[in-house]
Enzyme design. Structure first.
Site, short mmCIF file in Angstrom:
data_model
loop_
_atom_site.label_atom_id
_atom_site.label_comp_id
_atom_site.label_asym_id
_atom_site.label_seq_id
_atom_site.Cartn_x
_atom_site.Cartn_y
_atom_site.Cartn_z
CD GLU A 16 -3.02 1.13 2.44
OE1 GLU A 16 -3.54 0.09 2.29
OE2 GLU A 16 -2.83 2.10 3.26
CB THR A 47 -4.60 5.55 0.55
OG1 THR A 47 -3.45 6.81 0.88
CG2 THR A 47 -3.89 4.50 1.32
N GLY A 107 -14.76 5.19 4.61
CA GLY A 107 -14.21 6.33 5.25
C GLY A 107 -14.50 6.83 6.45
CG ASP A 108 -11.72 6.77 9.80
OD1 ASP A 108 -12.23 5.65 10.22
OD2 ASP A 108 -10.55 6.86 9.62
CG HIS A 146 -14.80 0.06 12.21
ND1 HIS A 146 -15.76 1.07 12.56
CD2 HIS A 146 -14.34 0.56 11.27
CE1 HIS A 146 -15.32 2.30 12.18
NE2 HIS A 146 -14.66 1.99 11.10
CE LYS A 162 -16.61 -4.26 4.58
NZ LYS A 162 -15.76 -3.12 5.42
P1 FAD Z 1 -17.96 0.08 6.69
O1 FAD Z 1 -17.75 -1.49 6.18
O2 FAD Z 1 -18.97 0.50 5.97
O3 FAD Z 1 -18.14 -0.35 8.43
C1 FAD Z 1 -18.17 1.09 9.12
C2 FAD Z 1 -18.84 0.74 10.44
O4 FAD Z 1 -20.27 0.64 10.23
C3 FAD Z 1 -18.34 -0.39 11.04
O5 FAD Z 1 -18.48 -0.22 12.47
C4 FAD Z 1 -19.36 -1.45 10.56
O6 FAD Z 1 -19.76 -2.43 11.68
C5 FAD Z 1 -20.69 -0.63 10.26
N1 FAD Z 1 -21.72 -1.08 9.27
C6 FAD Z 1 -21.14 -1.51 8.07
N2 FAD Z 1 -22.19 -2.01 7.61
C7 FAD Z 1 -23.36 -1.66 8.11
C8 FAD Z 1 -24.56 -2.00 7.97
N3 FAD Z 1 -25.11 -2.53 6.69
N4 FAD Z 1 -25.43 -1.57 8.86
C9 FAD Z 1 -25.11 -1.11 9.88
N5 FAD Z 1 -23.72 -0.79 10.41
C10 FAD Z 1 -22.77 -1.33 9.36
N6 FAD Z 1 -9.77 5.40 4.74
C11 FAD Z 1 -9.79 6.42 3.85
O7 FAD Z 1 -10.34 7.53 3.80
N7 FAD Z 1 -9.20 6.30 2.69
C12 FAD Z 1 -8.42 5.25 2.26
O8 FAD Z 1 -7.65 5.14 1.37
C13 FAD Z 1 -8.46 4.06 3.50
N8 FAD Z 1 -7.96 2.85 3.15
C14 FAD Z 1 -8.07 1.89 3.90
C15 FAD Z 1 -7.30 0.60 3.81
C16 FAD Z 1 -7.75 -0.45 4.68
C17 FAD Z 1 -7.19 -1.79 4.31
C18 FAD Z 1 -8.51 -0.32 5.98
C19 FAD Z 1 -8.71 -1.33 6.75
C20 FAD Z 1 -9.01 0.97 6.23
C21 FAD Z 1 -8.77 2.16 5.41
N9 FAD Z 1 -9.28 3.40 5.57
C22 FAD Z 1 -9.26 4.32 4.46
C23 FAD Z 1 -10.11 3.31 6.70
C24 FAD Z 1 -11.49 3.38 6.54
O9 FAD Z 1 -12.37 4.22 5.71
C25 FAD Z 1 -12.08 3.52 7.92
O10 FAD Z 1 -11.70 2.24 8.81
C26 FAD Z 1 -13.61 3.39 8.15
O11 FAD Z 1 -14.03 3.94 9.43
C27 FAD Z 1 -14.49 2.32 7.71
O12 FAD Z 1 -14.43 1.89 6.64
P2 FAD Z 1 -15.23 0.44 6.05
O13 FAD Z 1 -15.07 0.52 4.71
O14 FAD Z 1 -14.46 -0.45 6.69
O15 FAD Z 1 -16.55 0.77 6.48
#
Ligand code: FAD
Length: 286
Positions: A16, A47, A107-108, A146, A162
């Protein structure tokens, strides 16, 4: 060949990188890529800022550069602060550059930026990508859960949504204690999650990284890790070597347990990636 097909035959090994801050020269990442490509990773992911402060405009350029060097680029795509039209525009731009591998992310949530509601979770983006074309779709997962989820079990249930939405493979958040990964992998399998899971490994090689780990990273810091970091925090060379050795140790243990893949958070540091790759190439056939 799509990345999802590689897992059938090998332990996938990937890197990465991130776009440098707008205050740094873009040449730093291009110079780093020259060296990273020589290590023959299966893909390099780039990223992309969730909005606000990052330098996301560069992500597509860097991904294109990776592709021109003969390595598959995976473009990270966080959705929470982007409208459907903005996501569409990025996908068109990606398609124009032949980029068809996406790491789909929520995303956060930034307290200063009200979320756009077009895609609330990564699963919404994944469903959308599936409806749009033949993408190889990766998604993120969290061996320690998470931070927004109440329990690991609840987070794994959401992960299943997902995967059912169309994620082809998963990449974990960094962790320093492999026992969290083994437990997570077992619990995910019990919930019917059967796509490959790459372990995300972050070599911690300088003091700035240690400080960031302690203040912002949700990962548990095992005693062995803390002891090493405390011992060498004022000796940059020893700290770098110890951080590399720690990551190698983690990877060898993961390979022995038949991990599907290793995703190295290179921090744009080719020296560190090179040392680790040399040490593990025998065990994971890089
Ligand atoms: P989600 O899968 O949507 O999950 C987020 C939260 O919501 C979790 O607590 C989950 O349990 C909950 N959730 C998920 N689906 C549902 C549903 N259907 N109903 C209710 N609750 C649900 N961030 C960036 O901004 N840019 C990047 O390039 C980036 N790269 C990353 C690469 C990796 C390998 C990782 C592990 C993280 C990266 N991140 C990046 C950080 C990531 O965006 C954050 O951790 C973010 O808070 C969660 O993203 P996610 O896609 O896992 O979210």
């Amino acid at each position: 060949m799509k990345v999802k097909d590689l897992f059938k035959n090998k332990t996938v090994y990937s890197f990465e990188v991130f776009p440098p801050k707008s205050t740094s020269s873009v040449d730093t990442i291009y110079n780093a890529l020259d060296k990273l490509v020589d290590l023959h990773p299966d893909f390099i992911s780039v990223t992309f800022s969730a909005g606000g402060s990052g330098n996301s405009g560069l992500a597509l350029d860097i991904a294109s550069k990776v592709k021109s060097m003969g390595i598959t680029p995976v473009l990270h795509l966080p959705c929470i602060n982007y409208t459907k039209e903005q996501i569409d525009a990025t996908l068109v731009e990606a398609a124009n550059r032949g980029i068809d591998h996406i790491l789909a992310l929520r995303g956060d949530i930034n307290p200063d930026i009200p979320p756009v509601k077009d895609f609330a979770y990564a699963c919404d983006l994944i469903r959308y990508l599936r409806s749009k074309g033949d993408f190889d779709i990766a998604a993120a997962c969290y061996p320690e859960g998470h931070p927004d989820a109440d329990t690991l079990e609840q987070d794994i249930e959401n992960l299943k949504i997902k995967v059912d939405a169309g994620a082809d493979h998963l990449i974990t958040q960094l962790f320093f204690d492999n026992s969290f990964f083994w437990n997570f992998r077992e619990e995910a399998a019990k919930k019917g999650i059967n796509v490959p899971i790459e372990a995300g490994i972050m070599p911690v090689v300088n003091k700035k990284q240690i400080e960031r780990m302690v203040t912002t990273c949700g990962a548990s810091l095992p005693q062995k890790f803390v002891k090493i970091m405390q011992k060498y925090e004022h000796n940059p060379e020893a700290l770098r070597d110890a951080g590399i050795a720690y990551a190698i140790d983690q990877i060898i243990d993961l390979a022995a347990g038949d991990v599907d893949g290793i995703h190295l958070y290179t921090m744009n540091n080719p020296y560190v990636a090179q040392k680790i790759t040399e040490a593990v190439s025998g065990v994971i056939s890089v």
